[in-house]
Scaffold this motif. Structure first.
Motif, PDB file in Angstrom:
ATOM      1  N   ARG A 169       0.831  -1.198   0.000  1.00  0.00           N
ATOM      2  CA  ARG A 169       0.000   0.000   0.000  1.00  0.00           C
ATOM      3  C   ARG A 169       0.873   1.259   0.000  1.00  0.00           C
ATOM      4  O   ARG A 169       2.036   1.218   0.384  1.00  0.00           O
ATOM      5  CB  ARG A 169      -0.910  -0.015   1.233  1.00  0.00           C
ATOM      6  N   LEU A 170       0.271   2.364  -0.383  1.00  0.00           N
ATOM      7  CA  LEU A 170       1.024   3.626  -0.447  1.00  0.00           C
ATOM      8  C   LEU A 170       1.605   4.002   0.917  1.00  0.00           C
ATOM      9  O   LEU A 170       2.746   4.452   1.016  1.00  0.00           O
ATOM     10  CB  LEU A 170       0.113   4.764  -0.948  1.00  0.00           C
ATOM     11  N   GLN A 171       0.805   3.834   1.982  1.00  0.00           N
ATOM     12  CA  GLN A 171       1.286   4.190   3.328  1.00  0.00           C
ATOM     13  C   GLN A 171       2.532   3.395   3.689  1.00  0.00           C
ATOM     14  O   GLN A 171       3.483   3.933   4.258  1.00  0.00           O
ATOM     15  CB  GLN A 171       0.218   3.887   4.399  1.00  0.00           C
ATOM     16  N   ARG A 172       2.491   2.106   3.373  1.00  0.00           N
ATOM     17  CA  ARG A 172       3.620   1.243   3.731  1.00  0.00           C
ATOM     18  C   ARG A 172       4.869   1.614   2.920  1.00  0.00           C
ATOM     19  O   ARG A 172       5.981   1.633   3.432  1.00  0.00           O
ATOM     20  CB  ARG A 172       3.228  -0.218   3.483  1.00  0.00           C
ATOM     21  N   ALA A 174       5.505   4.579   1.707  1.00  0.00           N
ATOM     22  CA  ALA A 174       5.995   5.860   2.234  1.00  0.00           C
ATOM     23  C   ALA A 174       6.811   5.624   3.509  1.00  0.00           C
ATOM     24  O   ALA A 174       7.863   6.235   3.717  1.00  0.00           O
ATOM     25  CB  ALA A 174       4.817   6.790   2.520  1.00  0.00           C
ATOM     26  N   LYS A 175       6.331   4.706   4.349  1.00  0.00           N
ATOM     27  CA  LYS A 175       7.056   4.360   5.574  1.00  0.00           C
ATOM     28  C   LYS A 175       8.425   3.768   5.228  1.00  0.00           C
ATOM     29  O   LYS A 175       9.439   4.139   5.823  1.00  0.00           O
ATOM     30  CB  LYS A 175       6.207   3.370   6.377  1.00  0.00           C
ATOM     31  N   VAL A 197       7.657  14.277   0.549  1.00  0.00           N
ATOM     32  CA  VAL A 197       7.052  12.958   0.300  1.00  0.00           C
ATOM     33  C   VAL A 197       5.743  13.185  -0.438  1.00  0.00           C
ATOM     34  O   VAL A 197       4.801  13.774   0.106  1.00  0.00           O
ATOM     35  CB  VAL A 197       6.754  12.199   1.609  1.00  0.00           C
ATOM     36  N   THR A 199       2.594  11.442  -2.694  1.00  0.00           N
ATOM     37  CA  THR A 199       1.922  10.232  -3.156  1.00  0.00           C
ATOM     38  C   THR A 199       0.922  10.603  -4.248  1.00  0.00           C
ATOM     39  O   THR A 199       0.343  11.690  -4.245  1.00  0.00           O
ATOM     40  CB  THR A 199       1.161   9.504  -2.022  1.00  0.00           C
ATOM     41  N   LYS A 201      -2.287   8.612  -6.075  1.00  0.00           N
ATOM     42  CA  LYS A 201      -3.108   7.403  -6.167  1.00  0.00           C
ATOM     43  C   LYS A 201      -3.457   7.115  -7.621  1.00  0.00           C
ATOM     44  O   LYS A 201      -3.754   8.039  -8.398  1.00  0.00           O
ATOM     45  CB  LYS A 201      -4.407   7.579  -5.372  1.00  0.00           C
ATOM     46  N   SER A 208      -2.001  13.168  -4.437  1.00  0.00           N
ATOM     47  CA  SER A 208      -2.950  12.815  -3.379  1.00  0.00           C
ATOM     48  C   SER A 208      -2.509  13.364  -2.032  1.00  0.00           C
ATOM     49  O   SER A 208      -3.338  13.709  -1.198  1.00  0.00           O
ATOM     50  CB  SER A 208      -3.086  11.294  -3.283  1.00  0.00           C
ATOM     51  N   SER A 209      -1.205  13.405  -1.788  1.00  0.00           N
ATOM     52  CA  SER A 209      -0.682  14.027  -0.557  1.00  0.00           C
ATOM     53  C   SER A 209       0.710  14.548  -0.832  1.00  0.00           C
ATOM     54  O   SER A 209       1.448  13.980  -1.636  1.00  0.00           O
ATOM     55  CB  SER A 209      -0.655  13.012   0.598  1.00  0.00           C
ATOM     56  N   GLN A 211       3.688  15.865   1.739  1.00  0.00           N
ATOM     57  CA  GLN A 211       4.188  16.190   3.071  1.00  0.00           C
ATOM     58  C   GLN A 211       5.590  16.770   2.959  1.00  0.00           C
ATOM     59  O   GLN A 211       6.406  16.269   2.170  1.00  0.00           O
ATOM     60  CB  GLN A 211       4.265  14.926   3.933  1.00  0.00           C
TER      61      GLN A 211
ATOM     62  N   ASP B 240       2.031   3.021  10.425  1.00  0.00           N
ATOM     63  CA  ASP B 240       1.952   3.671   9.106  1.00  0.00           C
ATOM     64  C   ASP B 240       1.667   5.154   9.292  1.00  0.00           C
ATOM     65  O   ASP B 240       1.095   5.555  10.312  1.00  0.00           O
ATOM     66  CB  ASP B 240       0.833   3.040   8.277  1.00  0.00           C
ATOM     67  N   PRO B 241       2.019   5.988   8.306  1.00  0.00           N
ATOM     68  CA  PRO B 241       1.653   7.405   8.393  1.00  0.00           C
ATOM     69  C   PRO B 241       0.140   7.557   8.211  1.00  0.00           C
ATOM     70  O   PRO B 241      -0.519   6.697   7.626  1.00  0.00           O
ATOM     71  CB  PRO B 241       2.417   8.027   7.224  1.00  0.00           C
TER      72      PRO B 241
END
Lengths: 244, 244
Positions: A169-172, A174-175, A197, A199, A201, A208-209, A211, B240-241
């Motif tokens: 997933r995108l969150q993972r 990014a982490k 950072v 993202t 989608k 999408s974000s 940061q 996760d973020p």
């Protein structure tokens, strides 16, 4: 120096760039290396640069000028109909800067050194990710290798190799990018925050974000502290050798 | 390529070297890069080399010849009375090879590229560790920085930075060395087993253990598998973020 990593996932794109620049170790500054070009709903491009800052800025400047004032033989990024053409467009911008600057740099024994990671999506295509070289040629990410790094890539490569694939997933992702950035920042003084950072989608055709993470960012501090503790604990849990 | 790491601890020395050599990516061989010189009870030297293999072998050969046939201006390693003098002796061997080979290499645009890590102990001194450069000059490990790496050092540096200091036991340092070697081998095809792992306990003036670890070694396989699993688990455990 610089560290940028771009990841192409089924869920979209994750792009991270540090923002430290150095001309020698006694001249360190902050310059953003990530640029977004978008027409929401139609096309989004995220570009990150490494190498000589003047060349990187010239390439970005060339692309921006082409957007504002398109000319014969200099199509803008929004004139293209595929990400492949967009990568060619960036490659052409690099070649235009080469034509202008390379000979003069050579007189000072300076290498023509600039690389670009370009990720994005154009309506009608899936998201795509490219690594564009100083000669303007490029390669595209595939299922087997779904990420590119430019700049100081070695310290942060092992964790990405272990945990990132197309399905995460995108969150993972990014982490993973932030852990990778942490390892790099700890080992190379010429890589540093703030970290961009971004993202994107899949099928949103927009950022999408976005940061901007500085050294005081709460989440980044948490990740850094916990990752360090977890590594030390994992190392302690490994059995010692019985040779001695 | 090569990866060697030497660590200086209160308990003694731990030295690790891979054994892969490549002349281009299509010509890969196995050559040992770690050499032991010892007179048990009197002095022990462990030397590891990186760089051009012919130069590294010439430096080692030069030192061996000086041991067998000492001449004026070419003292052998066992003629010295301190590790500082031993490091100078190795530096002189590098300079002798430079005097012989550098001009001819230069005609082929080949760099004079050889580095040495020298660890050991001579009766009357504590154990000491040196990093000797191609120019024959050198630096010594101290309390703050108790390890040296040569060759492909980046992938394997973060774990050593996190877990090794002067107080750790030899077993733990050897384990850290193997984890560091694993990260390097995974990321750089030109670093590979068998791995020489030598330990020297303080005030024994001899090699305490010398393991030759190949890819099938049971302990190394265990470390590799468990470390990989632990990293993935530690990564999953990080939050996760919440940006998306």
């Amino acid at each position: 120096m610089t560290y940028c990593v771009g990841m192409l996932l089924d869920a979209g794109l994750v792009m991270l760039a540090d923002s430290r620049t150095n001309a020698g170790v006694d001249n360190i500054s902050t310059f953003r290396k990530l640029t977004v070009f978008q027409r929401p709903g139609q096309a989004v491009f995220v570009m990150m640069t490494a190498g000589n800052l003047s060349l990187a800025q010239s390439v970005t400047g060339h692309l921006k000028e082409a957007l504002e004032d398109p000319q014969e033989g200099r199509p803008g990024l929004f004139d293209v109909s595929s990400m492949f053409e967009a990568a060619r467009c960036v490659g052409d911008a690099i070649r235009a800067v080469h034509a202008r600057d390379a000979t003069s740099l050579d007189a000072f024994k300076m290498e023509f050194n600039v690389s670009v990671i370009l990720g994005g999506q154009i309506r009608g295509e899936r998201p795509r990710l490219f690594n564009i070289y100083p000669a303007g040629n490029f390669i595209e990410a595939t299922g087997e290798t779904c990420y590119f790094q430019i700049g100081e890539f070695k310290y942060g490569k092992p964790i990405i190799d272990r945990v990132v694939n197309r399905e995460v997933r995108l969150q993972r992702a990014a982490k993973a990018g932030l852990v990778s950035m942490d390892s790099t920042i700890r080992s190379n003084l010429t890589v540093g925050p703030p970290i961009d950072v971004v993202t994107v989608k899949t099928d949103e055709y927009r950022v999408s974000s976005h940061q901007v993470i500085d050294a005081e960012d709460e989440y980044f501090r948490l990740i850094r502290a916990r990752w360090g503790e977890a590594l030390i604990q994992a190392f302690r849990d490994l059995p010692d050798p019985d040779w001695l």
